[in-house]
Design a protein around this motif. Structure first.
Motif, mmCIF file in Angstrom:
data_model
loop_
_atom_site.group_PDB
_atom_site.id
_atom_site.type_symbol
_atom_site.label_atom_id
_atom_site.label_comp_id
_atom_site.label_asym_id
_atom_site.label_seq_id
_atom_site.Cartn_x
_atom_site.Cartn_y
_atom_site.Cartn_z
ATOM 1 N N PRO A 191 0.813 -1.225 0.000
ATOM 2 C CA PRO A 191 0.000 0.000 0.000
ATOM 3 C C PRO A 191 0.846 1.274 0.000
ATOM 4 N N LEU A 192 1.961 1.244 0.710
ATOM 5 C CA LEU A 192 2.852 2.404 0.761
ATOM 6 C C LEU A 192 3.459 2.681 -0.611
ATOM 7 N N VAL A 193 3.986 1.641 -1.254
ATOM 8 C CA VAL A 193 4.602 1.807 -2.576
ATOM 9 C C VAL A 193 3.563 2.282 -3.590
ATOM 10 N N GLN A 194 2.360 1.713 -3.540
ATOM 11 C CA GLN A 194 1.298 2.130 -4.465
ATOM 12 C C GLN A 194 0.940 3.598 -4.255
ATOM 13 N N ALA A 195 0.857 4.018 -2.997
ATOM 14 C CA ALA A 195 0.511 5.413 -2.698
ATOM 15 C C ALA A 195 1.569 6.363 -3.237
ATOM 16 N N VAL A 196 2.843 6.019 -3.053
ATOM 17 C CA VAL A 196 3.931 6.889 -3.521
ATOM 18 C C VAL A 196 3.938 6.943 -5.051
ATOM 19 N N LYS A 197 3.801 5.796 -5.685
ATOM 20 C CA LYS A 197 3.857 5.757 -7.151
ATOM 21 C C LYS A 197 2.687 6.490 -7.796
ATOM 22 N N SER A 198 1.517 6.397 -7.161
ATOM 23 C CA SER A 198 0.336 7.059 -7.735
ATOM 24 C C SER A 198 0.158 8.478 -7.208
ATOM 25 N N LYS A 199 1.055 8.893 -6.296
ATOM 26 C CA LYS A 199 1.001 10.230 -5.680
ATOM 27 C C LYS A 199 -0.355 10.499 -5.022
ATOM 28 N N LEU A 222 8.186 15.085 -1.989
ATOM 29 C CA LEU A 222 9.002 16.299 -2.096
ATOM 30 C C LEU A 222 10.494 15.954 -2.154
ATOM 31 N N LEU A 223 10.920 15.048 -1.286
ATOM 32 C CA LEU A 223 12.325 14.625 -1.267
ATOM 33 C C LEU A 223 12.714 13.921 -2.566
ATOM 34 N N ALA A 224 11.809 13.096 -3.105
ATOM 35 C CA ALA A 224 12.096 12.366 -4.346
ATOM 36 C C ALA A 224 12.387 13.323 -5.496
ATOM 37 N N GLU A 225 11.759 14.503 -5.488
ATOM 38 C CA GLU A 225 11.994 15.499 -6.539
ATOM 39 C C GLU A 225 13.408 16.074 -6.481
ATOM 40 N N SER A 226 14.060 15.941 -5.322
ATOM 41 C CA SER A 226 15.427 16.463 -5.165
ATOM 42 C C SER A 226 16.470 15.578 -5.838
ATOM 43 N N LEU A 227 16.092 14.352 -6.185
ATOM 44 C CA LEU A 227 17.012 13.436 -6.860
ATOM 45 C C LEU A 227 16.757 13.502 -8.358
ATOM 46 N N SER A 228 17.828 13.417 -9.158
ATOM 47 C CA SER A 228 17.635 13.502 -10.612
ATOM 48 C C SER A 228 16.867 12.294 -11.135
ATOM 49 N N ASN A 229 17.105 11.118 -10.550
ATOM 50 C CA ASN A 229 16.361 9.920 -10.928
ATOM 51 C C ASN A 229 16.004 9.153 -9.663
ATOM 52 N N CYS A 230 14.734 8.930 -9.478
ATOM 53 C CA CYS A 230 14.290 8.219 -8.282
ATOM 54 C C CYS A 230 13.090 7.354 -8.638
ATOM 55 N N GLY A 231 13.107 6.097 -8.193
ATOM 56 C CA GLY A 231 11.990 5.191 -8.455
ATOM 57 C C GLY A 231 11.650 4.410 -7.198
ATOM 58 N N PHE A 232 10.448 3.858 -7.197
ATOM 59 C CA PHE A 232 9.961 3.097 -6.052
ATOM 60 C C PHE A 232 9.437 1.760 -6.550
ATOM 61 N N THR A 233 9.831 0.697 -5.889
ATOM 62 C CA THR A 233 9.356 -0.629 -6.285
ATOM 63 C C THR A 233 8.924 -1.419 -5.055
#
Length: 199
Positions: A133-141, A156-167
């Motif tokens: 549920p956490l990963v789904q929430a982050v991926k779907s914003k 917000l923090l993920a936007e600070s990285l040039s490339n960031c993904g969640f699995t």
């Protein structure tokens, strides 16, 4: 029974033959059912064993995150384990926390991984958790009420990285972070765990 009738001159009882055939049929069905269940259990067991940590692509790094949480004491521990695509441990972090749910503790671990990546200038980061549920929430914003403020921080923090993904990964593929969090919560985590080979 037909052979008995022909070769031994017996007089077969049709009702007894039907009853015996039905008993044999039910026994065969039972054996076949047990064999199928055994086969399915073996397949499940093999698929569980085959789920292991997978390396990130190319020059990416992977941060496996997890948390251990005790509802009775509202205490938890979070773990972040960062490895490169050869599986080499680059760094990690574990800390005790006070929280209100296991979901909140897992979200804290994810936030901490992002903070660590930003502080160490790790630009290409894949963050992996076994909390679906956490990963789904982050991926779907989207937001989950009880952890909305943490999720806002994560995005917000993920936007600070040039490339960031969640699995998402099944628990079997997240064993190291799981073990670090549990040992930390139990006060059994060795001081030098970051310098040891991890499995």
């Amino acid at each position: 029974m037909r052979n008995h009738a022909i070769f031994q001159n017996t007089n077969p009882n049709p009702n007894a033959i039907i009853i015996k055939a039905k008993i044999l049929e039910s026994e065969i069905r039972e054996v076949m059912k047990k064999r199928e269940q055994l086969r399915q259990n073996q397949n499940r067991s093999m698929s569980r064993r085959s789920i292991t940590w997978r390396p990130p692509p190319g020059n990416w790094l992977k941060a496996n995150v997890d948390a251990a949480y005790s509802r009775s004491t509202a205490e938890g521990a979070i773990a972040v384990v960062i490895r490169d695509n050869s599986g080499r441990l680059l760094t990690g972090e574990s800390m005790r926390i006070r929280d209100y749910s296991s979901l909140a503790a897992d979200a804290e671990a994810m936030r901490r991984a992002l903070i660590l990546a930003i502080n160490l200038n790790m630009e290409q980061m894949l963050i992996e958790s076994d909390n679906l549920p956490l990963v789904q929430a982050v991926k779907s914003k989207t937001y989950i009420g009880e952890v909305e403020s943490i999720l806002r921080d994560i995005l917000l923090l993920a936007e600070s990285l040039s490339n960031c993904g969640f699995t998402w990964v099944p628990r079997e593929g997240n064993k190291v972070a799981d073990r670090v969090a549990k040992c930390s919560l139990a006060g059994q985590l060795e001081e030098n765990w970051r310098r040891k080979p991890l499995r």
